[in-house]
Write a protein that holds these residues in place. Structure first.
Motif, PDB file in Angstrom:
ATOM      1  N   ARG A  67       0.802  -1.234   0.000  1.00 27.29           N
ATOM      2  CA  ARG A  67       0.000   0.000   0.000  1.00 27.29           C
ATOM      3  C   ARG A  67       0.827   1.273   0.000  1.00 27.29           C
ATOM      4  N   ASN A  68       2.050   1.211   0.496  1.00 28.14           N
ATOM      5  CA  ASN A  68       2.869   2.416   0.605  1.00 28.14           C
ATOM      6  C   ASN A  68       3.641   2.747  -0.673  1.00 28.14           C
ATOM      7  N   GLU A  69       3.475   1.957  -1.713  1.00 20.17           N
ATOM      8  CA  GLU A  69       4.217   2.213  -2.952  1.00 20.17           C
ATOM      9  C   GLU A  69       3.748   3.533  -3.562  1.00 20.17           C
ATOM     10  N   ARG A  70       4.680   4.457  -3.711  1.00 20.81           N
ATOM     11  CA  ARG A  70       4.340   5.792  -4.235  1.00 20.81           C
ATOM     12  C   ARG A  70       4.530   5.886  -5.747  1.00 20.81           C
ATOM     13  N   LYS A  71       5.245   4.938  -6.313  1.00 21.98           N
ATOM     14  CA  LYS A  71       5.508   4.962  -7.755  1.00 21.98           C
ATOM     15  C   LYS A  71       4.830   3.768  -8.421  1.00 21.98           C
ATOM     16  N   LEU A  72       3.548   3.604  -8.146  1.00 27.93           N
ATOM     17  CA  LEU A  72       2.815   2.454  -8.658  1.00 27.93           C
ATOM     18  C   LEU A  72       2.840   2.390 -10.179  1.00 27.93           C
TER      19      LEU A  72
ATOM     20  N   ALA B 225       5.571 -11.913 -17.989  1.00 29.55           N
ATOM     21  CA  ALA B 225       4.848 -12.979 -17.292  1.00 29.55           C
ATOM     22  C   ALA B 225       5.084 -12.876 -15.789  1.00 29.55           C
ATOM     23  N   ILE B 226       4.646 -11.759 -15.209  1.00 24.05           N
ATOM     24  CA  ILE B 226       4.800 -11.506 -13.779  1.00 24.05           C
ATOM     25  C   ILE B 226       3.414 -11.179 -13.215  1.00 24.05           C
ATOM     26  N   LEU B 227       2.964 -11.986 -12.268  1.00 23.05           N
ATOM     27  CA  LEU B 227       1.672 -11.764 -11.639  1.00 23.05           C
ATOM     28  C   LEU B 227       1.806 -10.646 -10.613  1.00 23.05           C
ATOM     29  N   THR B 228       1.115  -9.536 -10.844  1.00 23.77           N
ATOM     30  CA  THR B 228       1.155  -8.415  -9.908  1.00 23.77           C
ATOM     31  C   THR B 228      -0.059  -8.503  -8.991  1.00 23.77           C
ATOM     32  N   VAL B 229       0.183  -8.353  -7.684  1.00 19.99           N
ATOM     33  CA  VAL B 229      -0.851  -8.509  -6.667  1.00 19.99           C
ATOM     34  C   VAL B 229      -0.728  -7.358  -5.673  1.00 19.99           C
ATOM     35  N   SER B 230      -1.890  -6.831  -5.234  1.00 22.80           N
ATOM     36  CA  SER B 230      -1.852  -5.753  -4.244  1.00 22.80           C
ATOM     37  C   SER B 230      -3.210  -5.589  -3.578  1.00 22.80           C
ATOM     38  N   ASP B 231      -3.190  -4.856  -2.472  1.00 22.50           N
ATOM     39  CA  ASP B 231      -4.433  -4.444  -1.827  1.00 22.50           C
ATOM     40  C   ASP B 231      -4.614  -2.929  -1.937  1.00 22.50           C
ATOM     41  N   ILE B 232      -3.899  -2.323  -2.876  1.00 18.94           N
ATOM     42  CA  ILE B 232      -4.041  -0.891  -3.151  1.00 18.94           C
ATOM     43  C   ILE B 232      -5.412  -0.653  -3.788  1.00 18.94           C
ATOM     44  N   ASP B 233      -6.099   0.404  -3.370  1.00 17.87           N
ATOM     45  CA  ASP B 233      -7.394   0.747  -3.949  1.00 17.87           C
ATOM     46  C   ASP B 233      -7.278   0.905  -5.460  1.00 17.87           C
ATOM     47  N   ASP B 234      -8.227   0.344  -6.188  1.00 20.28           N
ATOM     48  CA  ASP B 234      -8.306   0.438  -7.654  1.00 20.28           C
ATOM     49  C   ASP B 234      -7.060  -0.126  -8.351  1.00 20.28           C
ATOM     50  N   PHE B 235      -6.395  -1.078  -7.730  1.00 17.88           N
ATOM     51  CA  PHE B 235      -5.161  -1.642  -8.286  1.00 17.88           C
ATOM     52  C   PHE B 235      -5.367  -2.210  -9.691  1.00 17.88           C
ATOM     53  N   THR B 236      -6.419  -2.981  -9.887  1.00 20.18           N
ATOM     54  CA  THR B 236      -6.616  -3.586 -11.212  1.00 20.18           C
ATOM     55  C   THR B 236      -7.007  -2.543 -12.251  1.00 20.18           C
ATOM     56  N   ARG B 237      -7.707  -1.522 -11.840  1.00 20.50           N
ATOM     57  CA  ARG B 237      -8.071  -0.449 -12.791  1.00 20.50           C
ATOM     58  C   ARG B 237      -6.847   0.381 -13.186  1.00 20.50           C
ATOM     59  N   ARG B 238      -5.812   0.297 -12.357  1.00 19.85           N
ATOM     60  CA  ARG B 238      -4.590   1.058 -12.611  1.00 19.85           C
ATOM     61  C   ARG B 238      -3.535   0.207 -13.333  1.00 19.85           C
ATOM     62  N   GLY B 239      -3.912  -1.029 -13.713  1.00 19.67           N
ATOM     63  CA  GLY B 239      -3.012  -1.858 -14.505  1.00 19.67           C
ATOM     64  C   GLY B 239      -2.496  -3.109 -13.828  1.00 19.67           C
ATOM     65  N   GLY B 240      -2.820  -3.303 -12.549  1.00 17.20           N
ATOM     66  CA  GLY B 240      -2.414  -4.520 -11.849  1.00 17.20           C
ATOM     67  C   GLY B 240      -3.274  -5.703 -12.265  1.00 17.20           C
TER      68      GLY B 240
END
Length: 105
Positions: free
Chosen positions: A37-42, A53-68
């Motif tokens: 969550r603290n990543e500032r350069k998402l 081929a890298i699975l990106t995972v996060s609990d950042i709000d709107d992560f998938t809408r932002r490209g995750g």
């Protein structure tokens, strides 16, 4: 933090956690990248792995809408799953139909 994760199938996966702001590791060396969550350069971090081929995972709000690819969110006190199928396809990753059934896309 970097370690090898043994999956129940016996396969090994290289995993990196970008938990610190400004993660400086090389995400191209792993198969799963958890972005804290603290990543500032998402946008920059996702841009470095987009199309790989890298699975990106996060609990950042709107992560998938932002490209995750895989995001976790709370709904009604429960942890839910959100998947970005387009981002997964861009990395030539396959998401099972069963997983897509239970996830928000």
């Amino acid at each position: 933090l970097d370690f090898r994760l043994s999956l129940y199938t016996g396969m090994m996966a290289a995993v990196q956690f970008a938990l610190e702001p400004g993660f400086a590791g090389d995400p191209a060396t792993c198969q799963l990248l958890f972005i804290g969550r603290n990543e500032r350069k998402l946008a920059e971090t996702l841009g470095r792995v987009r199309g790989q081929a890298i699975l990106t995972v996060s609990d950042i709000d709107d992560f998938t809408r932002r490209g995750g690819i895989v995001g976790f969110y709370l709904e009604g006190g429960k942890v839910k799953l959100e998947i970005n199928p387009e981002a997964a396809r861009a990395g030539n990753l396959k998401v099972s139909a069963k997983l897509l059934e239970v996830a928000r896309t």
